[in-house]
Design a protein around this motif. Sequence first.
Motif, mmCIF file in Angstrom:
data_model
loop_
_atom_site.group_PDB
_atom_site.id
_atom_site.type_symbol
_atom_site.label_atom_id
_atom_site.label_comp_id
_atom_site.label_asym_id
_atom_site.label_seq_id
_atom_site.Cartn_x
_atom_site.Cartn_y
_atom_site.Cartn_z
ATOM 1 N N UNK A 323 0.826 -1.205 0.000
ATOM 2 C CA UNK A 323 0.000 0.000 0.000
ATOM 3 C C UNK A 323 0.861 1.257 0.000
ATOM 4 N N UNK A 324 1.936 1.263 0.780
ATOM 5 C CA UNK A 324 2.800 2.440 0.821
ATOM 6 C C UNK A 324 3.435 2.692 -0.540
ATOM 7 N N UNK A 325 3.923 1.654 -1.147
ATOM 8 C CA UNK A 325 4.574 1.827 -2.460
ATOM 9 C C UNK A 325 3.581 2.365 -3.482
ATOM 10 N N UNK A 372 -4.990 -2.093 -4.651
ATOM 11 C CA UNK A 372 -3.984 -2.897 -3.946
ATOM 12 C C UNK A 372 -4.616 -4.155 -3.373
ATOM 13 N N UNK A 373 -5.731 -3.998 -2.713
ATOM 14 C CA UNK A 373 -6.392 -5.142 -2.096
ATOM 15 C C UNK A 373 -6.973 -6.087 -3.138
ATOM 16 N N UNK A 374 -7.522 -5.547 -4.207
ATOM 17 C CA UNK A 374 -8.077 -6.392 -5.266
ATOM 18 C C UNK A 374 -6.978 -7.244 -5.907
ATOM 19 N N UNK A 375 -5.794 -6.687 -6.043
ATOM 20 C CA UNK A 375 -4.700 -7.459 -6.637
ATOM 21 C C UNK A 375 -4.325 -8.633 -5.731
ATOM 22 N N UNK A 376 -4.318 -8.398 -4.416
ATOM 23 C CA UNK A 376 -4.038 -9.493 -3.492
ATOM 24 C C UNK A 376 -5.128 -10.552 -3.582
ATOM 25 N N UNK A 377 -6.383 -10.112 -3.666
ATOM 26 C CA UNK A 377 -7.492 -11.064 -3.758
ATOM 27 C C UNK A 377 -7.498 -11.821 -5.082
ATOM 28 N N UNK A 378 -7.037 -11.180 -6.142
ATOM 29 C CA UNK A 378 -7.020 -11.822 -7.461
ATOM 30 C C UNK A 378 -5.779 -12.687 -7.676
#
Length: 483
Positions: A323-325, A372-378
């Motif tokens: 998230x920071x990046x 960011x979160x969607x990429x982790x979930x996908x």
Amino acid sequence: MPHYLKKKLRRRAYWALGGVICAFAAILLVRSGWHRRHLGGNLAGGVRLDIDERRLSNGLKVYFVENSTTPVVSFQTWVRAGSVDEPTGKTGMAHMFEHLMFKGTSKYPEKEFFNRLEAKGAEVNAYTVRDYTVFYENMTPDLLPIAIDMEADRLAHLKVSQELLDTERLVVLEERRLRTDNAPAGRMNEDLWKLAFRAHPYHWPVIGEPVDLMHLQASDLQAFFDEYYQPGNVALVVVGAFDKDKTYDLIQKAYGVIPGRPRKTRKVPEEPVQLSEQRYVIHDTVASERFLHGYHVTQASDPDSYALDVLAQIAFAGTSSRAYRSLVEDKQTALGVSGSAYTPTFPGLFVISVTMLNGHPASDGEEALDAVLDRIKDEGVTQEEVQAAVKQLTVNLLDDVRTPHGMGELIGTVVMVLGDASQATRDLEKYQRVTREDVKRVAIKYLNPNNRSVVTLTPGPAPATEHPPEQAHGHDLREGDGT
């Protein structure tokens, strides 16, 4: 209160202290009305931990860890009474005892903790969270006997008068004004929990609602004290340079005469499942917009809490986090971003905080954060990220327990949240078993927009009719409400 906000921000409930302890070996002994159990094992990094657990006949549990590395001892009193134990309309009682417990008894009048301990170099303090209250003294070993006697005395003999309550009520209201009412970050955090929880007592703030504080009576506080401040609902933790057998004799003499009973079973309403996103906007004199996301998650006893900790580490811990990046370095729309899984005794929240750069709306940050979160979930995360996260959680633990006070907080937190110090023995194994598939699974399971509450802080004056979070506009769909 003087300590609750500072402590609350510094702690991340059980997981920030819970850590990564190797398996303990346990032996249970029964000796003339009291029980004893030895718990031994290694912390990460080869740090040895030996806990001697004893229980008096009145139900008081005592946890000893001898360590003479430094000439310091931490004596901690853990009371299983927090804001979660308060009835509706009488909030703020648990925190109020942070103040009242220092007002003295007939044996040790007010200011005796200062005269006998602080004036001799001891650190004396207390803090309250949603699930428990803690009083502690960090001191040289020669002060331990008087600390034990003073703590036992106020547990046995504290009396709450209306005059005393009226004085401390004003102190607490001023504390609330400084730390919440006039502090944007404090208001946001309080409003987030009010918005997210509608039935469960995690809804109300630890420091209490002003209207409730104004109407509390001495009889309310005395009844709360009599119910919860008794040996069967208290645990003592002693860590540092001391002799545990001599100290146990002192504790048995001071506390053994106090009547105790089995602790009360908590009966709190279950929070209905949230089915739609909730939003609330507040206004204040700030330079840029900020927002908080709070996703309903599980409690510390659930294995999912370990995967959530690893997820929080990967997504939000430090300048190398995803998230920071994305928000701070790549898109350059935010000044800072953080997130952690607050998994206490009952189901808690995964809280994410973002402060925007001046001129960038919160909506830009939310869009980037969702990506960011969607990429982790996908796509999930890498095994290297999981390994690095577990390693950092280990480092965090070692930093937390490097002092007698920190070690005591680890033990006390585990006892209060999980009910038994031995429950912490499998933490390292559970963290090491977290896989990249687990991280992806909990992200999908919990970080669902319909499962979140959002509080946004916007620069500018508040409108004339700014409603409280309980009256926030939106579709508050929850299971069982007929919608």
